[in-house]
Design a protein around this motif. Structure first.
Motif, PDB file in Angstrom:
ATOM      1  N   GLY A 162      76.563  53.983  -1.778  1.00  0.00           N
ATOM      2  CA  GLY A 162      75.533  55.020  -1.715  1.00  0.00           C
ATOM      3  C   GLY A 162      74.178  54.645  -2.485  1.00  0.00           C
ATOM      4  O   GLY A 162      73.242  54.726  -2.200  1.00  0.00           O
ATOM      5  N   VAL A 165      72.507  52.144  -0.495  1.00  0.00           N
ATOM      6  CA  VAL A 165      71.433  52.749   0.571  1.00  0.00           C
ATOM      7  C   VAL A 165      70.331  53.487  -0.096  1.00  0.00           C
ATOM      8  O   VAL A 165      69.091  53.214   0.345  1.00  0.00           O
ATOM      9  CB  VAL A 165      72.387  54.109   1.337  1.00  0.00           C
ATOM     10  CG1 VAL A 165      71.243  54.793   2.063  1.00  0.00           C
ATOM     11  CG2 VAL A 165      73.307  53.586   2.169  1.00  0.00           C
ATOM     12  N   ARG A 166      70.482  53.975  -1.450  1.00  0.00           N
ATOM     13  CA  ARG A 166      69.343  54.652  -1.956  1.00  0.00           C
ATOM     14  C   ARG A 166      68.213  53.723  -2.546  1.00  0.00           C
ATOM     15  O   ARG A 166      67.019  53.524  -2.038  1.00  0.00           O
ATOM     16  CB  ARG A 166      69.857  54.925  -3.411  1.00  0.00           C
ATOM     17  CG  ARG A 166      68.838  55.921  -4.077  1.00  0.00           C
ATOM     18  CD  ARG A 166      69.337  56.634  -5.301  1.00  0.00           C
ATOM     19  NE  ARG A 166      69.656  55.637  -6.446  1.00  0.00           N
ATOM     20  CZ  ARG A 166      68.846  55.171  -7.336  1.00  0.00           C
ATOM     21  NH1 ARG A 166      67.515  55.454  -7.153  1.00  0.00           N
ATOM     22  NH2 ARG A 166      69.198  54.334  -8.284  1.00  0.00           N
ATOM     23  N   GLU A 169      66.312  52.144   0.794  1.00  0.00           N
ATOM     24  CA  GLU A 169      65.254  52.884   1.092  1.00  0.00           C
ATOM     25  C   GLU A 169      64.144  52.830   0.326  1.00  0.00           C
ATOM     26  O   GLU A 169      63.191  53.172   1.072  1.00  0.00           O
ATOM     27  CB  GLU A 169      65.877  54.684   1.413  1.00  0.00           C
ATOM     28  CG  GLU A 169      66.846  54.738   2.452  1.00  0.00           C
ATOM     29  CD  GLU A 169      67.594  56.217   2.108  1.00  0.00           C
ATOM     30  OE1 GLU A 169      67.697  56.654   1.132  1.00  0.00           O
ATOM     31  OE2 GLU A 169      68.220  56.294   3.473  1.00  0.00           O
ATOM     32  N   ARG A 198      77.618  49.383   8.525  1.00  0.00           N
ATOM     33  CA  ARG A 198      77.493  50.794   9.077  1.00  0.00           C
ATOM     34  C   ARG A 198      76.873  51.752   8.351  1.00  0.00           C
ATOM     35  O   ARG A 198      76.128  52.494   8.991  1.00  0.00           O
ATOM     36  CB  ARG A 198      78.940  51.158   9.437  1.00  0.00           C
ATOM     37  CG  ARG A 198      79.659  50.296  10.592  1.00  0.00           C
ATOM     38  CD  ARG A 198      80.692  50.816  11.163  1.00  0.00           C
ATOM     39  NE  ARG A 198      81.431  49.810  12.184  1.00  0.00           N
ATOM     40  CZ  ARG A 198      82.478  49.784  12.481  1.00  0.00           C
ATOM     41  NH1 ARG A 198      83.400  50.899  12.171  1.00  0.00           N
ATOM     42  NH2 ARG A 198      82.990  49.125  13.517  1.00  0.00           N
ATOM     43  N   LEU A 199      77.213  51.940   7.157  1.00  0.00           N
ATOM     44  CA  LEU A 199      76.403  52.952   6.200  1.00  0.00           C
ATOM     45  C   LEU A 199      74.904  52.555   6.186  1.00  0.00           C
ATOM     46  O   LEU A 199      74.033  53.576   6.498  1.00  0.00           O
ATOM     47  CB  LEU A 199      76.988  52.891   4.757  1.00  0.00           C
ATOM     48  CG  LEU A 199      76.681  53.952   3.905  1.00  0.00           C
ATOM     49  CD1 LEU A 199      77.279  55.429   4.484  1.00  0.00           C
ATOM     50  CD2 LEU A 199      76.891  53.775   2.522  1.00  0.00           C
ATOM     51  N   LEU A 200      74.593  51.535   6.076  1.00  0.00           N
ATOM     52  CA  LEU A 200      72.961  50.959   5.959  1.00  0.00           C
ATOM     53  C   LEU A 200      72.288  51.472   7.469  1.00  0.00           C
ATOM     54  O   LEU A 200      71.333  52.041   7.279  1.00  0.00           O
ATOM     55  CB  LEU A 200      72.857  49.811   5.663  1.00  0.00           C
ATOM     56  CG  LEU A 200      73.117  49.299   4.116  1.00  0.00           C
ATOM     57  CD1 LEU A 200      73.110  47.855   4.100  1.00  0.00           C
ATOM     58  CD2 LEU A 200      71.981  50.062   3.330  1.00  0.00           C
ATOM     59  N   ARG A 201      72.857  51.016   8.450  1.00  0.00           N
ATOM     60  CA  ARG A 201      72.496  51.269   9.711  1.00  0.00           C
ATOM     61  C   ARG A 201      72.366  52.822   9.964  1.00  0.00           C
ATOM     62  O   ARG A 201      71.389  53.188  10.394  1.00  0.00           O
ATOM     63  CB  ARG A 201      73.516  50.626  11.031  1.00  0.00           C
ATOM     64  CG  ARG A 201      73.053  49.341  11.315  1.00  0.00           C
ATOM     65  CD  ARG A 201      72.127  49.167  12.254  1.00  0.00           C
ATOM     66  NE  ARG A 201      71.491  47.784  11.872  1.00  0.00           N
ATOM     67  CZ  ARG A 201      70.444  47.219  11.698  1.00  0.00           C
ATOM     68  NH1 ARG A 201      69.740  48.016  11.135  1.00  0.00           N
ATOM     69  NH2 ARG A 201      70.355  45.814  11.608  1.00  0.00           N
ATOM     70  N   ARG A 202      73.181  53.697   9.703  1.00  0.00           N
ATOM     71  CA  ARG A 202      73.511  55.134   9.931  1.00  0.00           C
ATOM     72  C   ARG A 202      72.041  55.649   9.187  1.00  0.00           C
ATOM     73  O   ARG A 202      71.230  56.294   9.692  1.00  0.00           O
ATOM     74  CB  ARG A 202      74.621  55.634   9.414  1.00  0.00           C
ATOM     75  CG  ARG A 202      74.777  56.899   9.828  1.00  0.00           C
ATOM     76  CD  ARG A 202      76.462  57.492   9.927  1.00  0.00           C
ATOM     77  NE  ARG A 202      76.699  57.610   8.769  1.00  0.00           N
ATOM     78  CZ  ARG A 202      77.966  57.010   8.077  1.00  0.00           C
ATOM     79  NH1 ARG A 202      78.509  56.188   8.790  1.00  0.00           N
ATOM     80  NH2 ARG A 202      78.291  57.207   6.842  1.00  0.00           N
ATOM     81  N   HIS A 203      72.026  54.958   8.001  1.00  0.00           N
ATOM     82  CA  HIS A 203      70.702  55.792   7.016  1.00  0.00           C
ATOM     83  C   HIS A 203      69.496  55.133   7.273  1.00  0.00           C
ATOM     84  O   HIS A 203      68.344  55.903   7.407  1.00  0.00           O
ATOM     85  CB  HIS A 203      70.990  55.742   5.676  1.00  0.00           C
ATOM     86  CG  HIS A 203      72.136  56.637   4.857  1.00  0.00           C
ATOM     87  ND1 HIS A 203      73.323  56.251   5.069  1.00  0.00           N
ATOM     88  CD2 HIS A 203      71.917  57.970   4.696  1.00  0.00           C
ATOM     89  CE1 HIS A 203      74.096  57.359   4.906  1.00  0.00           C
ATOM     90  NE2 HIS A 203      73.176  58.158   4.420  1.00  0.00           N
ATOM     91  N   LEU A 204      69.372  53.636   7.737  1.00  0.00           N
ATOM     92  CA  LEU A 204      68.046  53.103   8.069  1.00  0.00           C
ATOM     93  C   LEU A 204      67.604  52.996   9.333  1.00  0.00           C
ATOM     94  O   LEU A 204      66.304  52.464   9.760  1.00  0.00           O
ATOM     95  CB  LEU A 204      68.117  51.770   7.453  1.00  0.00           C
ATOM     96  CG  LEU A 204      68.508  51.655   5.763  1.00  0.00           C
ATOM     97  CD1 LEU A 204      68.624  50.037   5.457  1.00  0.00           C
ATOM     98  CD2 LEU A 204      67.773  52.599   4.831  1.00  0.00           C
ATOM     99  N   GLY A 205      68.323  53.230  10.254  1.00  0.00           N
ATOM    100  CA  GLY A 205      68.158  52.989  12.046  1.00  0.00           C
ATOM    101  C   GLY A 205      68.325  51.746  12.024  1.00  0.00           C
ATOM    102  O   GLY A 205      68.752  50.759  11.526  1.00  0.00           O
TER     103      GLY A 205
END
Ligand code: ZN
Length: 319
Positions: A162, A165-166, A169, A198-205
Motif C-alpha cells: 500500500g 501505491v501511495r 501516486e 497488479r496492485l499498481l496497475r489497479r490503482h494507477l491505470g
C-alpha cells in the motif's frame, strides 16, 4: 519510448549502479568504450553516471565528459541518476535524455541511503520536476523514479505494498514519467512481484510506464523478471556481468546480469534488439577497466545452447 521493432527494452545500469560502490576508479576512456560497445551491440538505454558531488563519490567526477560522448551515439537513450536539484541542474546542462531519481519506499532505508525523510525526497523530486517544466529544452527530458526497497528492506523487512501505491501516486502527481519497481536488496519472489504490479496497475491505470529493477542477491532475479513479464512489464534494468555486488551482503550478487537477461528474453522469442554474441564481448572492456572485480553471468561461462536462435530469427513468438 518503446520502439516497435523490439518487444522488451533492456537498460544497462552497470556504469552507475554497478560501479558506485567500487573504490577503484573506472577509467574514463574505458567507460566511453563500454558505452559505445554496448550501444553497438544493440542496447537502447544506458545509465551512464550519477550526478553526485565528487565529495560523495570519486567514481563520477567525469560525468560531463562521459555524457557528452554517449550523446554522440545514435539510437541510444542516455540516462543519469540525479540525487537532488543540484544534480539535476548539471544533468539538464549536459543535455542528458533521461534522469533517474531514487526514493525508498521504506522510511528507514531512505534515511540511511539519502539522509532525509521520504517527504523531503518527494520535495526534492518536486523541485526537479519544476526545473524540468521551466524551459522547452528541459521538457524534452524524461523523468523516471526508482521505487527503492519496494519489495523488501534490510532495515524494516517486509514493505507494505500500500505504501508503494501511495508513494507512486504522489510521484505521478508531481510529474514522474516512469516508475521503476526496485528490489534493491534482492528480497522479492515471483508471487510478490506479480501481486505488486497488479496492485499498481489497479490503482494507477494502464497508461503509466512501470519498469523493473531487480537484484539477484538471493538467486531469484530472472524468476522475478518472468513474473513481471507476465504482468505486462516490458522494460528491465540490468548490469553487464552483474557488476556491482550487494552492499549489504559482501560477496553476494547484486543487479541481475544483462547478458543472462538478454539470453532469457531472446530464447523466449522476445526481441530485445541486442546481439548476444556482441554483448558478451563487451565484458572484456569491463574486465580491463576493473581488473579486481568478479564478473558474473552464466551465459558468458557456459556459452549459448546448440541450435540457439535469437528472437528476430526464430520462427514464431510464442509468448
Ligand atoms: Zn540495482
Amino acid at each position: 519510448m518503446m520502439r516497435a521493432d523490439i518487444d522488451v527494452r533492456v537498460c544497462e545500469v552497470g556504469l552507475r549502479d554497478g560501479i558506485q560502490g567500487i573504490d577503484q576508479f573506472f577509467p574514463t576512456d574505458k567507460k566511453k568504450a563500454w558505452i559505445r560497445a554496448e550501444a553497438a551491440a544493440g542496447v537502447r538505454e544506458i545509465e551512464v553516471c550519477s550526478f553526485v558531488p565528487p565529495s560523495v563519490s570519486g567514481q563520477f567526477v567525469d560525468c560531463e565528459e562521459v555524457v557528452a560522448d554517449a550523446l554522440k551515439l545514435d539510437n541510444l537513450t542516455v540516462s543519469a541518476l540525479v540525487p537532488n536539484l543540484r544534480g539535476a541542474e548539471r544533468g539538464f546542462a549536459t543535455g542528458v535524455n533521461k534522469m533517474n531519481f531514487v526514493l525508498s519506499i521504506s522510511e528507514s532505508h531512505n534515511q540511511a541511503n539519502v539522509r532525509c525523510s521520504r517527504e523531503d525526497s518527494l520535495d526534492r523530486f518536486r523541485q526537479i520536476a519544476e526545473l524540468r517544466g521551466s524551459t522547452a529544452e528541459n521538457r524534452e527530458v524524461t523523468l523516471a523514479v526508482g521505487l527503492a526497497t519496494a519489495l523488501g528492506c534490510t532495515i524494516e523487512g517486509q514493505v507494505d505494498p500500500g505504501e508503494v501505491v501511495r508513494i507512486a501516486e504522489r510521484l505521478l502527481e508531481l510529474g514522474a514519467d516512469e516508475l521503476a519497481v526496485s528490489d534493491t536488496v534482492g528480497y522479492a519472489n515471483p508471487t510478490q512481484v506479480r501481486d505488486v504490479y497488479r496492485l499498481l496497475r489497479r490503482h494507477l491505470g494502464d497508461d503509466v510506464l512501470l519498469s523493473a529493477h531487480f537484484h539477484d542477491t538471493r538467486g531469484l532475479g530472472l524468476a522475478n523478471v518472468h513474473a513481471a513479464l507476465n504482468e505486462g512489464v516490458r522494460q528491465f534494468d540490468a548490469s553487464l556481468a552483474g557488476l556491482g555486488g550487494c552492499p549489504f551482503a559482501p560477496g553476494a550478487s547484486g543487479n541481475i546480469v544483462m547478458d543472462d537477461l538478454v539470453f532469457m528474453l531472446e530464447a523466449m522469442g522476445l526481441k530485445t534488439g541486442v546481439d548476444l554474441d556482441a554483448l558478451v564481448v563487451v565484458r572484456e572492456i569491463v574486465a580491463a577497466g576493473l581488473p579486481n572485480e568478479p564478473l558474473l553471468g552464466a551465459i558468458a561461462k557456459a556459452g549459448l545452447p546448440k541450435g540457439f536462435a535469437a528472437a528476430h530469427v526464430a520462427a514464431a513468438t510464442n509468448f
